[in-house]
Design an enzyme around this catalytic site. Structure first.
Site, PDB file in Angstrom:
ATOM      1  N   GLU A   1       0.825  -1.206   0.000  1.00  0.00           N
ATOM      2  CA  GLU A   1       0.000   0.000   0.000  1.00  0.00           C
ATOM      3  C   GLU A   1       0.861   1.258   0.000  1.00  0.00           C
ATOM      4  O   GLU A   1       1.987   1.252   0.517  1.00  0.00           O
ATOM      5  CB  GLU A   1      -0.930   0.067   1.211  1.00  0.00           C
ATOM      6  CG  GLU A   1      -2.274  -0.595   1.009  1.00  0.00           C
ATOM      7  CD  GLU A   1      -2.336  -1.936   1.709  1.00  0.00           C
ATOM      8  OE1 GLU A   1      -3.406  -2.550   1.688  1.00  0.00           O
ATOM      9  OE2 GLU A   1      -1.311  -2.361   2.266  1.00  0.00           O
ATOM     10  N   THR A   2       0.295   2.309  -0.559  1.00  0.00           N
ATOM     11  CA  THR A   2       0.878   3.644  -0.472  1.00  0.00           C
ATOM     12  C   THR A   2      -0.185   4.579   0.096  1.00  0.00           C
ATOM     13  O   THR A   2      -1.330   4.562  -0.354  1.00  0.00           O
ATOM     14  CB  THR A   2       1.340   4.144  -1.852  1.00  0.00           C
ATOM     15  OG1 THR A   2       2.399   3.301  -2.328  1.00  0.00           O
ATOM     16  CG2 THR A   2       1.855   5.578  -1.774  1.00  0.00           C
TER      17      THR A   2
END
Length: 272
Positions: free
Chosen positions: A48-49
């Site tokens: 994830e970012t």
């Protein structure tokens, strides 16, 4: 005109670099399109970012999470990563409020190197598991099978943490075995000193094959084990290849705290 975005990579749920779960953190000074955030998340290639934007008040931020494949409403390790970055930038700040796309208010506090996050508590309900899915995971027998509707995740309890650690799924067969879930969380009672339960999270449907350490799954995993062990405060260990840890506590029927550490390993500038 080139947009320059202050960007970090942070290893979450660990006290050592290159362990735990790496997340990207982008600090936005102007609005990005959803398509741009998705492309950035795909480029970074992490599970994830987080994209954070400061609101009118100094310690209030909006936060959104993208895997390489899709937007994720709630992510524990990327929230921890974003908190670590902000506490590093603003060392006098001791509390942060994040507002996610579901309009949840995520309250974050700092205690030295430890960061405490407040998350919601969710339920699970019994659900049958396809035999093809168990075969793809390499699991012959389960203790229990449940489903969490908020995250669309299937929870499977198996008999030992040794079996859990040695799982080696066939991810292509796993994807074909079910088309109505975002991921499968496999869990077991821990035999390690100082830990209560362990887990691994496989999500080839919506992210990477395996998420090394997953805070978001503890929104329902903590309540599950609280009922099984009759405990409110527990220590969780994720026995993926990178490993990671956290302390969880059910404060009420609706609120959970997750405590752990994070390590900033890279700071840079993204140009789009």
């Amino acid at each position: 005109m080139t947009n320059r975005i202050e960007t970090y990579i942070v290893d979450s749920f660990t006290d050592k670099p290159f362990k735990g779960n790496p997340a990207g953190v982008c600090i936005l000074n102007q609005t990005l399109l959803d398509e741009q955030m998705q492309l950035i998340a795909r480029e970074l290639g992490l599970s994830e970012t987080a994209f954070i934007t400061q609101n009118k008040e100094s310690n209030k931020y909006s936060i959104r999470f993208f895997s390489p494949k899709m937007e994720i409403p709630l992510c524990g390790h990327a929230t921890l990563a974003a908190s670590k970055v902000l506490f590093e930038i603003f060392p006098k700040m001791e509390k942060i409020h994040f507002k996610n796309i579901q309009d949840l208010d995520l309250s974050i506090k700092k205690y030295g190197d430890t960061i405490e996050m407040e998350f919601p508590v969710y339920d699970t309900v019994p659900q049958n598991t396809p035999k093809e899915l168990l075969k793809a995971l390499g699991i012959k027998q389960i203790v229990n099978s449940e489903f969490n509707k908020e995250a669309k995740i299937l929870l499977l309890e198996i008999e030992s943490s040794e079996l859990l650690e040695n799982l080696s799924p066939d991810y292509e067969k796993l994807k074909r075995s079910h088309n109505l879930i975002n991921g499968v969380l496999v869990t077991a009672i821990s035999k390690r000193d100082g830990y209560d339960f362990e887990s691994r999270y496989f999500w080839p449907w919506s992210g990477t094959n395996e998420d090394p350490v997953t805070g978001g799954t503890h929104t329902f995993l903590s309540k599950y084990w609280s009922m099984r062990l009759n405990k409110k405060k527990m220590n969780s260990y994720q026995c993926s290849e990178r490993t990671g840890f956290m302390e969880v506590e059910l404060v009420s029927d609706k609120k959970l705290t997750i405590k752990s550490e994070a390590q900033i390993i890279l700071k840079g500038e993204l140009k789009i």
